[in-house]
Each structure stands twice: as C-alpha cells, then as structure tokens.
Design an enzyme around this catalytic site. Structure first.
Site, PDB file in Angstrom:
ATOM      1  N   HIS A  42      37.740  38.242  48.119  1.00 26.29           N
ATOM      2  CA  HIS A  42      38.064  36.899  47.293  1.00 26.29           C
ATOM      3  C   HIS A  42      39.052  35.829  48.300  1.00 26.29           C
ATOM      4  O   HIS A  42      39.879  36.445  49.200  1.00 26.29           O
ATOM      5  CB  HIS A  42      38.684  36.962  46.092  1.00 26.29           C
TER       6      HIS A  42
ATOM      7  N   ASP B 270      41.190  33.948  48.155  1.00 24.29           N
ATOM      8  CA  ASP B 270      42.882  33.989  47.984  1.00 24.29           C
ATOM      9  C   ASP B 270      43.370  35.105  48.578  1.00 24.29           C
ATOM     10  O   ASP B 270      44.519  35.288  48.484  1.00 24.29           O
ATOM     11  CB  ASP B 270      43.140  33.735  46.690  1.00 24.29           C
ATOM     12  N   HIS B 271      42.543  36.078  49.405  1.00 25.63           N
ATOM     13  CA  HIS B 271      43.188  37.129  50.011  1.00 25.63           C
ATOM     14  C   HIS B 271      42.737  37.203  51.305  1.00 25.63           C
ATOM     15  O   HIS B 271      42.984  37.913  52.078  1.00 25.63           O
ATOM     16  CB  HIS B 271      42.580  38.289  49.242  1.00 25.63           C
TER      17      HIS B 271
ATOM     18  N   HIS C 274      37.803  45.589  40.124  1.00 23.10           N
ATOM     19  CA  HIS C 274      37.910  43.968  40.285  1.00 23.10           C
ATOM     20  C   HIS C 274      36.612  43.489  41.168  1.00 23.10           C
ATOM     21  O   HIS C 274      35.931  42.406  40.715  1.00 23.10           O
ATOM     22  CB  HIS C 274      39.233  43.679  40.964  1.00 23.10           C
TER      23      HIS C 274
ATOM     24  N   HIS D 284      49.599  38.844  43.027  1.00 24.00           N
ATOM     25  CA  HIS D 284      49.761  37.615  42.209  1.00 24.00           C
ATOM     26  C   HIS D 284      51.119  37.669  41.343  1.00 24.00           C
ATOM     27  O   HIS D 284      51.472  38.740  41.047  1.00 24.00           O
ATOM     28  CB  HIS D 284      48.901  37.218  41.331  1.00 24.00           C
TER      29      HIS D 284
ATOM     30  N   HIS E  22      40.278  42.971  49.507  1.00 23.61           N
ATOM     31  CA  HIS E  22      38.985  42.533  49.103  1.00 23.61           C
ATOM     32  C   HIS E  22      38.706  41.159  49.346  1.00 23.61           C
ATOM     33  O   HIS E  22      39.560  40.463  50.092  1.00 23.61           O
ATOM     34  CB  HIS E  22      38.824  42.741  47.459  1.00 23.61           C
TER      35      HIS E  22
ATOM     36  N   ASP F 204      44.361  42.883  43.874  1.00 20.43           N
ATOM     37  CA  ASP F 204      44.190  42.567  42.383  1.00 20.43           C
ATOM     38  C   ASP F 204      43.649  43.768  41.566  1.00 20.43           C
ATOM     39  O   ASP F 204      42.901  43.641  40.566  1.00 20.43           O
ATOM     40  CB  ASP F 204      43.002  41.372  42.646  1.00 20.43           C
TER      41      ASP F 204
HETATM   42 FE    FE Z   1      43.322  37.092  43.697  1.00 20.28          FE
HETATM   43 ZN    ZN Z   2      40.582  38.858  43.596  1.00 17.59          ZN
END
Ligand code: FE
Ligand code: ZN
Length: 257
Positions: free
Chosen positions: A56, A58-59, A113, A175, A54, A137
């Site tokens: 975000h 942090d991905h 999410h 995570h 996805h 996530d």
């Molecule tokens: Fe994340």
């Molecule tokens: Zn995320």
C-alpha cells in the site's frame, strides 16, 4: 538498535532503526521521504535498508526517493508482493532471516490485510530485553487491519502467529488508530477491566498529543478483541463459537463502526 518513531501523512508511523556503533539506519514502511531524510541528516546516518510490510502506498510511498538519495540501499518486501513494491530487490518468505547491523530479524508471513503482507520480528538480544515486532497493518494497538485481499481464516492464522511471540514484545504498528480501536473494543467487551483502564490511559495520552505506539503484545492479548475471539463475551456478542466466524463477525462489526 534504537527504534525511532516518525509521523507521516495523517496517521501513519514510519520506524527508523538506528545502529549507533556502525551509524547505519534502516526504515520500516516509509510513507514519505521528508521525515526520514530529516532524521537521517540529524543523525548523519547512512540508510542501508528499507523494510516494507506490504505494497500500500502509505507504506512504500518514499521507496524510490530514498533509493535516489542512497543508491546502495536494499529494498525488502514479501515474495508475493513482486511487482507491487517500488524498487523491491529482496523477496521474503515465512522464516527467512534478515540482517540489520548486528541484529538478525525473522520474517513472518501474515496475509489477510493484503495477500502478501509480512511482519518483521527482531528477537531480544539478551534474556530480559524486549523483542521488536514491525507488523504494518496486520495487528494494530487495540485492533487489526481490514481484510482487503485475504480471508478471515488467513487473518486468524496470521494473528495467531504474532500472538505466539513473547508477551513483552513491543508492537510497532503502522497507524495511530488506537483510540478508535479501543472505543470499538469497549462496545463488544464492556466488562473487561484491563480494556477499560487501557482506554482511559490512551484517551489521556491522545489528549496530550502523545503516540500510543508501540504497545506490548501482552497488553494486546488482554485488550484487543481481534486476539480475544475465543472469549465467551465475544462469542456471545457474535453468536458464534467458531473462532474464524467469531473473528469475521467482529471484523464486520468494526468495519461498520
Ligand atoms: Fe496503512
Ligand atoms: Zn495497508
């Protein structure tokens, strides 16, 4: 296919898939370039694919840097994420197949999410081996992602799709949230002995500084409240027998935990 887990940011994991015969690699959800480039250097492997779950940061944070280093790399993501994943070239939908070296993976559409979230599932090559699920996530060890863009109904449908995979599937979530997730799980299902045991194991692992990812899907089904909303104890604590409502109330309790 070997899966190598790399740490990134404060609590993210990046997964590097390495095919030893062809000496090629793919990476799932590269939050940062450095750990990926270091590992590729060490393996002298070429990066051929970036699989994003996805949009975000942090991905997908390292997509462009990795593309600069490896101009041939293909960048995969969900079709609904068009315009949100840097460098995305391949737009995937439920049931699409992806190839990495000699392995074929399946795309599972898991909105909740985010509205565009996908998971990648590599079935076992031979009977008796494990499958690999990269679920970003959506499903966490002991928990699930927050609902930023999706509805409880969507997340329930998405988690059901993942729960339908074989019990010995390895769950590679993005995570290290397991300890906190299980602390919450114990507040809603105190009498679950598998959960109590898992909590003690995870607590000990974390004290030794070890990762708790991957987990096994079968263990998630026995201990993760977000796959267990039909259990009487969870219906009781959420005062609902409607699965979606039970799930939504559990998610709300976790948000405030
Ligand atoms: Fe994340
Ligand atoms: Zn995320």
């Amino acid at each position: 296919m070997q899966v190598i887990r790399l740490r990134a940011l404060s609590d993210n994991y990046i997964f590097l898939l390495h095919d030893i015969q062809q000496n090629v690699a793919a990476v799932v959800d590269p939050a940062e370039a450095e750990p990926v480039l270091d590992k590729l250097d060490q393996l002298s492997a070429e990066l051929v694919a970036i699989f994003n779950t996805h949009h975000h940061y942090d991905h997908v944070g390292a997509n462009l840097q990795l593309m600069q280093k490896f101009p041939e790399v293909k960048v995969y993501g969900g079709a609904e994420d068009r315009g949100r994943i840097p460098g995305q070239q391949i737009f995937l939908r439920q049931g699409d197949r992806i190839q990495f070296a000699d392995r074929i993976g399946e795309v599972i559409f898991v909105p909740g999410h985010t509205r565009a979230h996908i998971a990648y599932y590599f079935p076992p090559e031979k009977p008796g081996e494990v499958g690999e699920l990269f679920c970003g996530d959506t499903l966490f060890a002991g928990g699930c992602g927050r609902l930023f863009e999706g509805t409880p109904q969507q997340m329930v449908d998405s988690l059901n799709k993942l729960a339908a995979l074989p019990d010995n599937t390895r769950v590679w979530c993005a995570h290290e949230y397991t300890l906190k997730n299980l602390q919450f799980a114990l507040t809603v299902e105190q009498d679950n002995t598998e959960l109590q045991n898992r909590y003690l194991q995870v607590q000990a692992s974390r004290q030794r500084g070890e990762a708790t990812v991957p987990s096994l899907l079968g263990v998630e089904k026995q201990t993760n409240p977000f796959l267990r909303y039909s259990q009487p104890a969870l219906q009781l604590i959420t005062k609902s027998q409607n699965p979606v409502q039970t799930f939504a109330r559990l998610r709300g309790m976790k948000d405030r935990f």
